[in-house]
Design a protein around this motif. Structure first.
Motif, mmCIF file in Angstrom:
data_model
loop_
_atom_site.group_PDB
_atom_site.id
_atom_site.type_symbol
_atom_site.label_atom_id
_atom_site.label_comp_id
_atom_site.label_asym_id
_atom_site.label_seq_id
_atom_site.Cartn_x
_atom_site.Cartn_y
_atom_site.Cartn_z
ATOM 1 N N PHE A 172 0.816 -1.218 0.000
ATOM 2 C CA PHE A 172 0.000 0.000 0.000
ATOM 3 C C PHE A 172 0.853 1.274 0.000
ATOM 4 C CE2 PHE A 172 -2.929 -3.011 2.253
ATOM 5 C CZ PHE A 172 -3.858 -3.100 1.235
ATOM 6 N N PHE A 173 2.170 1.115 0.182
ATOM 7 C CA PHE A 173 3.025 2.285 0.371
ATOM 8 C C PHE A 173 4.052 2.434 -0.751
ATOM 9 C CE2 PHE A 173 1.281 1.085 4.408
ATOM 10 C CZ PHE A 173 0.821 2.288 4.906
ATOM 11 N N LYS A 174 3.638 2.102 -1.954
ATOM 12 C CA LYS A 174 4.516 2.247 -3.111
ATOM 13 C C LYS A 174 4.845 3.727 -3.318
ATOM 14 C CE LYS A 174 4.908 0.949 -7.985
ATOM 15 N NZ LYS A 174 6.232 0.348 -7.792
ATOM 16 N N LEU A 212 14.076 -3.858 5.207
ATOM 17 C CA LEU A 212 14.619 -4.242 3.904
ATOM 18 C C LEU A 212 13.500 -4.628 2.946
ATOM 19 C CD1 LEU A 212 17.690 -6.297 5.140
ATOM 20 C CD2 LEU A 212 17.786 -4.193 3.801
ATOM 21 N N PHE A 213 12.533 -5.376 3.456
ATOM 22 C CA PHE A 213 11.397 -5.754 2.616
ATOM 23 C C PHE A 213 10.640 -4.529 2.129
ATOM 24 C CE2 PHE A 213 6.768 -6.595 2.526
ATOM 25 C CZ PHE A 213 6.728 -7.399 1.395
ATOM 26 N N LEU A 214 10.448 -3.555 3.006
ATOM 27 C CA LEU A 214 9.671 -2.367 2.650
ATOM 28 C C LEU A 214 10.348 -1.515 1.587
ATOM 29 C CD1 LEU A 214 8.385 -1.432 6.209
ATOM 30 C CD2 LEU A 214 6.950 -2.047 4.246
ATOM 31 N N ILE A 270 1.716 8.589 4.765
ATOM 32 C CA ILE A 270 2.975 7.960 5.148
ATOM 33 C C ILE A 270 2.640 6.666 5.885
ATOM 34 C CG2 ILE A 270 4.294 10.100 5.266
ATOM 35 C CD1 ILE A 270 3.925 10.087 8.282
ATOM 36 N N GLY A 271 3.620 5.800 5.982
ATOM 37 C CA GLY A 271 3.426 4.533 6.675
ATOM 38 C C GLY A 271 4.266 4.459 7.933
#
Length: 281
Positions: free
Chosen positions: A138-140, A158-160, A233-234
Motif C-alpha cells: 500500500f506504500f509504493k 529491507l522488505f519495505l 505515510i506509513g
C-alpha cells in the motif's frame, strides 16, 4: 476424549502435533484463524530455517501444516473461549463446541506490542501497521517509518524498500539489538536511514496517516514529518512482544510480564497443561 489438544498452529503447535501423532496419540489442533504458521506468516523471507533457505513466511507456514496433516493430526478452526481443569481431564471451550482431552498444549504465541502513543489506535489500518508483508504494497513510492531495532525491524525494513520511496528506522536505544549481519544490511541500504536514541511522540492524520512526530532522547530535538499534500505515510511498529496468555490467567502461573512459567519438560503449574513457544518465559 482425545489424548492431546493443541491450541495454536505456529511452529511450536505444529511441532507438538507431529510428535503427538508419531507417538500414536489422538491429536487435535485448534487454530484460531485457519492460517497456519503463526507470526512467521507475517515475515516476507525466512533465510535461517535449517534446510529451507529463502522461503517466504507463508510458504513455511504451509509446509508446517502439510507435515502435520501428513502425520495424521486433525485440525479445527475455532476461537478458544476458556480452558477448564477437571483434574485428569481438560475441557477446551470454543465458540463452536467443547473438546475434551487428557492433556492440553498451549502454544498460541505472542503478538507485536503497540507503542501507546496518541493517534495510534485511530490510525491502525490507515497508515499504522504491524505487518510489512500484509501492508507493504500500500506504500509504493511513499515515505515509511519503521519503529524498533530488533530482527523484525531490520528485516522488514529491507522488505519495505521494495515499495517505499524511503524508509526511516527509529530505534529507542543506542543501536540495533539484533545480529550484526541483519543490522548491517539495513544500515548499508541506500533507501534506509537509521535514527538511534529516538522515540515516537505521536502520529496524526485525517482518514489516513499524514504525520509522525518523534524526539531524540539525547538532544531533546523534536521532529515533525508531514506527508506531501494528498499523500500518506506509513508507520510500521516492530518494538517488543506480548504473550497471548489471558486464557491461562488464574489457571497456570505466569511471570510479571505475563509469560507462562514451565519446567524443562514444558509442564505448567497445572497437571496436564503444557506450554510451548513464544508464550513461555
Amino acid at each position: 476424549m482425545r489424548d492431546i489438544i493443541i491450541i495454536g498452529s505456529g511452529p511450536a503447535g505444529m511441532g507438538a502435533a507431529i510428535y503427538g501423532k508419531r507417538a500414536g496419540l489422538d491429536t487435535l489442533v485448534i487454530e484460531g484463524t485457519g492460517m497456519s504458521g503463526g507470526q512467521v506468516t507475517q515475515t516476507y523471507e525466512v533465510d535461517n530455517y535449517l534446510g529451507i533457505p529463502g522461503v517466504t513466511g507463508m510458504e513455511l507456514g504451509d509446509k508446517f501444516k502439510a507435515h502435520a496433516v501428513a502425520a495424521g493430526a486433525e485440525f479445527v478452526c475455532a476461537t478458544v473461549l476458556s480452558i477448564e481443569d477437571k483434574g485428569e481431564m481438560k475441557v477446551v471451550h470454543t465458540d463452536k463446541e467443547d473438546y475434551e482431552a487428557a492433556a492440553v498444549i498451549f502454544a498460541v504465541g505472542a503478538h507485536h506490542a503497540k507503542l501507546g502513543v496518541a493517534g495510534e489506535e485511530e490510525l491502525t489500518g490507515m497508515g499504522v501497521s504491524y505487518c510489512a508483508t500484509c501492508d507493504g504494497g500500500f506504500f509504493k513510492d511513499k515515505e515509511v517509518f519503521v519503529i524498533g531495532g530488533g530482527f523484525a525491524a531490520a528485516e522488514e525494513s529491507l522488505f519495505l524498500t521494495k515499495y517505499a520511496r524511503h524508509v526511516t528506522i527509529l530505534i529507542r536505544g543506542e543501536d540495533f539489538s539484533c545480529a550484526k549481519a541483519n543490522a548491517d544490511q539495513a544500515r548499508q541500504n541506500e533507501k534506509i536511514t537509521v535514527l538511534t536514541n529516538t522515540v515516537v511522540d505521536s502520529v496524526a492524520g485525517d482518514t489516513l496517516l499524514r504525520e509522525i512526530r518523534y524526539t531524540n532522547r539525547k538532544t531533546g530535538k523534536t521532529t515533525t514529518h508531514r506527508a506531501e499534500k494528498g499523500e500518506l505515510i506509513g508507520v510500521f511498529v516492530f518494538v517488543w512482544y506480548e504473550p497471548e496468555t489471558t486464557l491461562v490467567a488464574g489457571l497456570a502461573k505466569r511471570d510479571a510480564a505475563g509469560y507462562v512459567i514451565t519446567d524443562s519438560n514444558k509442564r505448567t503449574t497445572v497437571e496436564g497443561l503444557y506450554a510451548a513457544g513464544d508464550i513461555c518465559v
